[in-house]
Design a protein around this motif. Structure first.
Motif, mmCIF file in Angstrom:
data_model
loop_
_atom_site.group_PDB
_atom_site.id
_atom_site.type_symbol
_atom_site.label_atom_id
_atom_site.label_comp_id
_atom_site.label_asym_id
_atom_site.label_seq_id
_atom_site.Cartn_x
_atom_site.Cartn_y
_atom_site.Cartn_z
ATOM 1 N N ILE A 2 0.839 -1.195 0.000
ATOM 2 C CA ILE A 2 0.000 0.000 0.000
ATOM 3 C C ILE A 2 0.876 1.248 0.000
ATOM 4 C CG2 ILE A 2 -1.661 1.338 1.335
ATOM 5 C CD1 ILE A 2 -2.987 -0.994 0.063
ATOM 6 N N ALA A 3 1.930 1.250 0.823
ATOM 7 C CA ALA A 3 2.815 2.411 0.904
ATOM 8 C C ALA A 3 3.486 2.666 -0.440
ATOM 9 C CB ALA A 3 3.860 2.190 1.992
ATOM 10 N N ARG A 4 3.963 1.610 -1.071
ATOM 11 C CA ARG A 4 4.621 1.761 -2.370
ATOM 12 C C ARG A 4 3.647 2.322 -3.407
ATOM 13 N NH1 ARG A 4 5.344 -3.294 -3.591
ATOM 14 N NH2 ARG A 4 6.947 -3.527 -1.985
ATOM 15 N N ASN A 5 2.414 1.840 -3.366
ATOM 16 C CA ASN A 5 1.399 2.296 -4.303
ATOM 17 C C ASN A 5 1.092 3.780 -4.117
ATOM 18 O OD1 ASN A 5 -1.783 2.728 -4.718
ATOM 19 N ND2 ASN A 5 -1.034 1.261 -6.229
ATOM 20 N N LEU A 6 0.982 4.224 -2.850
ATOM 21 C CA LEU A 6 0.679 5.626 -2.568
ATOM 22 C C LEU A 6 1.842 6.530 -2.967
ATOM 23 C CD1 LEU A 6 -1.096 5.238 0.890
ATOM 24 C CD2 LEU A 6 -2.162 5.867 -1.287
ATOM 25 N N ARG A 7 3.058 6.066 -2.769
ATOM 26 C CA ARG A 7 4.222 6.864 -3.181
ATOM 27 C C ARG A 7 4.262 7.013 -4.701
ATOM 28 N NH1 ARG A 7 7.292 3.495 0.782
ATOM 29 N NH2 ARG A 7 7.520 4.752 2.675
ATOM 30 N N LYS A 8 3.950 5.922 -5.393
ATOM 31 C CA LYS A 8 4.014 5.928 -6.852
ATOM 32 C C LYS A 8 2.912 6.794 -7.453
ATOM 33 C CE LYS A 8 3.995 2.792 -10.838
ATOM 34 N NZ LYS A 8 3.925 1.356 -11.258
ATOM 35 N N ARG A 14 5.549 10.486 3.350
ATOM 36 C CA ARG A 14 5.591 9.626 4.533
ATOM 37 C C ARG A 14 4.287 8.823 4.590
ATOM 38 N NH1 ARG A 14 7.992 14.286 6.272
ATOM 39 N NH2 ARG A 14 6.028 15.197 6.957
ATOM 40 N N VAL A 15 4.428 7.531 4.779
ATOM 41 C CA VAL A 15 3.270 6.638 4.872
ATOM 42 C C VAL A 15 3.474 5.729 6.070
ATOM 43 C CG1 VAL A 15 1.875 4.875 3.720
ATOM 44 C CG2 VAL A 15 3.015 6.641 2.359
ATOM 45 N N SER A 16 2.488 5.666 6.949
ATOM 46 C CA SER A 16 2.586 4.749 8.081
ATOM 47 C C SER A 16 1.197 4.243 8.452
ATOM 48 C CB SER A 16 3.248 5.406 9.296
ATOM 49 O OG SER A 16 2.530 6.553 9.714
ATOM 50 N N PHE A 17 1.172 3.053 9.000
ATOM 51 C CA PHE A 17 -0.062 2.460 9.501
ATOM 52 C C PHE A 17 0.046 2.378 11.011
ATOM 53 C CE2 PHE A 17 -2.055 -1.690 10.802
ATOM 54 C CZ PHE A 17 -3.356 -1.217 10.839
ATOM 55 N N LEU A 18 -0.994 2.851 11.710
ATOM 56 C CA LEU A 18 -1.019 2.813 13.172
ATOM 57 C C LEU A 18 -2.179 1.935 13.596
ATOM 58 C CD1 LEU A 18 -0.391 6.023 12.213
ATOM 59 C CD2 LEU A 18 0.103 6.180 14.650
ATOM 60 N N PHE A 19 -1.906 0.880 14.364
ATOM 61 C CA PHE A 19 -2.978 0.008 14.803
ATOM 62 C C PHE A 19 -3.116 0.027 16.317
ATOM 63 C CE2 PHE A 19 0.796 -2.513 14.098
ATOM 64 C CZ PHE A 19 0.880 -3.367 15.179
ATOM 65 N N VAL A 20 -4.342 -0.236 16.778
ATOM 66 C CA VAL A 20 -4.681 -0.134 18.195
ATOM 67 C C VAL A 20 -4.089 -1.323 18.946
ATOM 68 C CG1 VAL A 20 -6.559 0.079 19.851
ATOM 69 C CG2 VAL A 20 -6.820 1.022 17.545
#
Length: 297
Positions: A2-8, A14-20
């Motif tokens: 997902i991060a690679r796709n959003l950068r492209k 900056r891309v990060s996933f935050l989970f509870v």
């Protein structure tokens, strides 16, 4: 991915996933590895009162300046009401079309996580920001894979508190074509023995439910399982909700009365109470009817 796709696609910086985390007090930030770095980085972040808390509770995308000329976009990562975490992206440009596509990426990420966590302990490992007792470990393996579920007719949310040191308390649910099945149980004690008792109880209830049994027969199977194996006592409430009519058919086995929220008023529902599961006495579990209507909690 997902991060690679959003950068492209959008030049995301900056891309990060935050989970509870397991106890619902922190987020764990997972930053994808960049080129030349072999591992992902995990960073605990306070949840209460933060912008992430607002996004999770509202389930709405949040956009604000990042202080460096870009836009900080925080999007809920949710699957059928199960709040998994948030996706945070920094973009230099974000119009409505871009924001919608970031939201679609977050939705896709939710499905990826729901699928992947069946095959790896990495998500479980990341959620452990505190030491978990053996009883709590057993209990959490008895729970449904998601603590929340949404459909057109209802929203269901459940949790165990404190999540890191429990024993005996469980909940379970499943959704059929036209029926929501729900159980809330409390096995005697607050240690590993009660967690083992809960394992027997939940297994008996699930086995009966998956064989097509109604609430009365589920209660009977649970009661007999505890009697046959002399494991102790447990209280519980078993509910079967008809999603077309809103009629709830339930059994109360020695459990505290439920609370009902209706028209802004919280009140106890004074049900008839049968003996707990496992009591060595002649026991017939009574099915009671409780009509539910839109807006009832």
């Amino acid at each position: 991915m997902i991060a690679r796709n959003l950068r492209k696609r959008f030049g995301a910086e900056r891309v990060s996933f935050l989970f509870v985390d397991l106890i619902g007090q922190r987020l764990v930030r997972l930053t994808p590895a960049v080129e030349g770095d072999a591992v992902e980085h995990a960073e605990p972040v306070g949840l209460r009162g933060s912008v992430y808390d607002i996004v999770l509770q509202s389930q709405r995308q949040h956009v604000e300046p990042d202080g460096q000329g870009g836009q900080r976009v925080i999007t809920p990562v949710t699957n059928r009401g199960d709040c998994i975490g948030v996706l945070e992206v920094t973009l230099q440009y974000a119009d409505d079309t871009v924001l919608r596509q970031v939201g679609e990426a977050a939705h896709a990420l939710a499905y990826i996580i729901v699928t992947d966590r069946r095959f790896t302990d990495l998500y479980h490992l990341g959620r452990r920001t505190t030491k978990t007792s053996l009883a709590a470990e057993i209990q959490h393996q008895l729970l449904p894979s998601a603590s929340c579920c949404e459909a057109a007719q209802f929203t269901l949310a459940a949790g165990l508190i404190p999540a890191d040191d429990i024993g005996g308390d469980t909940y379970d649910y499943t959704l059929d074509r036209d029926t929501l099945h729900l159980s809330i149980t409390d096995a005697m004690g607050h240690d590993t023995d009660s967690a083992l008792l809960a394992t027997l109880l939940v297994g008996a209830l699930r086995g009966a439910r998956r064989s097509g049994c109604d609430a009365a027969l589920q209660a009977h199977h649970a009661h007999q399982a505890l009697l046959n194996h002399s494991r102790g006592l447990a209280t519980g409430q078993l509910l079967c909700v008809d999603l077309e009519t809103g009629m709830c058919r339930l059994v109360n086995a020695g459990h505290p009365w439920p609370l009902r929220l209706r028209d802004g008023i919280v009140e106890e529902v004074k049900l008839a109470v049968n003996l707990p599961f496992g009591v060595s006495a002649p026991t017939a579990y009574r099915v009671q009817e409780l009509p539910l209507r839109p807006g009832t909690g």
